[in-house]
Write an enzyme that holds these catalytic residues in place. Structure first.
Site, mmCIF file in Angstrom:
data_model
loop_
_atom_site.group_PDB
_atom_site.id
_atom_site.type_symbol
_atom_site.label_atom_id
_atom_site.label_comp_id
_atom_site.label_asym_id
_atom_site.label_seq_id
_atom_site.Cartn_x
_atom_site.Cartn_y
_atom_site.Cartn_z
ATOM 1 N N PRO A 10 58.314 58.509 15.869
ATOM 2 C CA PRO A 10 58.909 58.446 14.529
ATOM 3 C C PRO A 10 60.316 57.870 14.482
ATOM 4 O O PRO A 10 61.134 58.132 15.359
ATOM 5 C CB PRO A 10 58.916 59.905 14.071
ATOM 6 N N ASN A 11 60.529 57.090 13.448
ATOM 7 C CA ASN A 11 61.829 56.486 13.100
ATOM 8 C C ASN A 11 62.226 55.333 14.026
ATOM 9 O O ASN A 11 63.228 54.673 13.766
ATOM 10 C CB ASN A 11 62.950 57.536 13.056
ATOM 11 N N ARG A 18 69.024 51.654 12.537
ATOM 12 C CA ARG A 18 69.167 53.101 12.693
ATOM 13 C C ARG A 18 70.256 53.422 13.721
ATOM 14 O O ARG A 18 70.101 53.095 14.902
ATOM 15 C CB ARG A 18 67.837 53.683 13.187
ATOM 16 N N TYR A 23 71.499 53.688 19.334
ATOM 17 C CA TYR A 23 70.238 53.066 19.754
ATOM 18 C C TYR A 23 70.316 51.544 19.944
ATOM 19 O O TYR A 23 69.318 50.927 20.316
ATOM 20 C CB TYR A 23 69.132 53.400 18.745
ATOM 21 N N ALA A 77 61.586 62.089 18.197
ATOM 22 C CA ALA A 77 61.826 63.508 17.891
ATOM 23 C C ALA A 77 60.676 64.414 18.352
ATOM 24 O O ALA A 77 60.892 65.590 18.659
ATOM 25 C CB ALA A 77 62.067 63.681 16.397
ATOM 26 N N GLU A 98 57.953 58.710 30.279
ATOM 27 C CA GLU A 98 58.668 59.032 29.042
ATOM 28 C C GLU A 98 59.982 58.260 29.037
ATOM 29 O O GLU A 98 60.722 58.297 30.017
ATOM 30 C CB GLU A 98 58.937 60.544 29.013
ATOM 31 N N ARG A 107 73.535 64.604 24.469
ATOM 32 C CA ARG A 107 73.526 64.762 23.012
ATOM 33 C C ARG A 107 73.270 66.223 22.635
ATOM 34 O O ARG A 107 73.481 67.110 23.439
ATOM 35 C CB ARG A 107 72.500 63.800 22.412
HETATM 36 C C1 DQA Z 1 65.111 59.157 21.296
HETATM 37 C C2 DQA Z 1 65.894 60.459 21.458
HETATM 38 C C3 DQA Z 1 65.338 61.548 20.559
HETATM 39 O O1 DQA Z 1 66.067 62.747 20.714
HETATM 40 C C4 DQA Z 1 65.419 61.116 19.099
HETATM 41 O O2 DQA Z 1 64.822 62.083 18.268
HETATM 42 C C5 DQA Z 1 64.844 59.771 18.854
HETATM 43 C C6 DQA Z 1 65.044 58.713 19.835
HETATM 44 C C7 DQA Z 1 65.722 58.002 22.116
HETATM 45 O O3 DQA Z 1 65.035 57.001 22.302
HETATM 46 O O4 DQA Z 1 66.875 58.080 22.561
HETATM 47 O O5 DQA Z 1 64.278 59.506 17.791
HETATM 48 O O6 DQA Z 1 63.794 59.355 21.763
#
Ligand code: DQA
Length: 141
Positions: A10-11, A18, A23, A77, A98, A107
């Protein structure tokens, strides 16, 4: 030829705009283009998939069985919440890496827990988009 599935959660469709200070400025499309270029060099086939929906990601993982040889996943997330994605990865037993663009351990504390890491070969966090490229390289061997 090996087939590797690249999953973004997501996102991550909003990459580029973003929180660029966290990022970076590349869009998801640009990242996927870099991955496709590397895949050509490595002589592997890749499929890129992004979804904002947990169930769609679970479906994609379940349907990957007997088709894909490896999975690179940035669960975003859902890393910190999803037992369903973890269980799907454990069920299909496809070697998975991952990836996080940011260093989740520097963070918020809620980002320090991953439901996905224990069912993954390894985790790459904080190397920006290079994390995806290193993961693809590893799984292509
Ligand atoms: C993320 C880190 C996660 O905590 C966050 O919710 C994201 C992006 C990253 O790529 O750094 O959406 O996975």
């Amino acid at each position: 030829m090996k087939k590797i599935l690249i999953i973004n959660g997501p996102n991550l469709n909003l990459l580029g705009t973003r929180e660029p200070e966290v990022y970076g400025k590349l869009t998801l499309n640009e990242i996927e283009t870099e991955l496709k270029n590397l895949a050509k060099e490595l002589k592997v086939e890749i499929e890129c998939f992004q979804s904002n929906h947990e169930g769609e990601i679970v479906d994609k993982i379940c349907n990957a069985q007997n088709i894909f040889d490896g999975i690179v996943i940035n669960p975003a997330a859902y890393t910190h919440t999803s037992v369903a994605i973890r269980d799907a990865l454990a069920a299909v037993r496809i070697p998975t890496i991952e990836v996080h663009i940011s260093n989740v351990y520097s963070r918020d504390e809620f980002r320090h827990n991953s439901f996905i890491a224990p069912v993954s070969v390894g985790q790459i966090s904080g190397l920006g988009i290079k994390g995806y490229l290193f993961a693809l390289q590893y799984l292509s061997k």
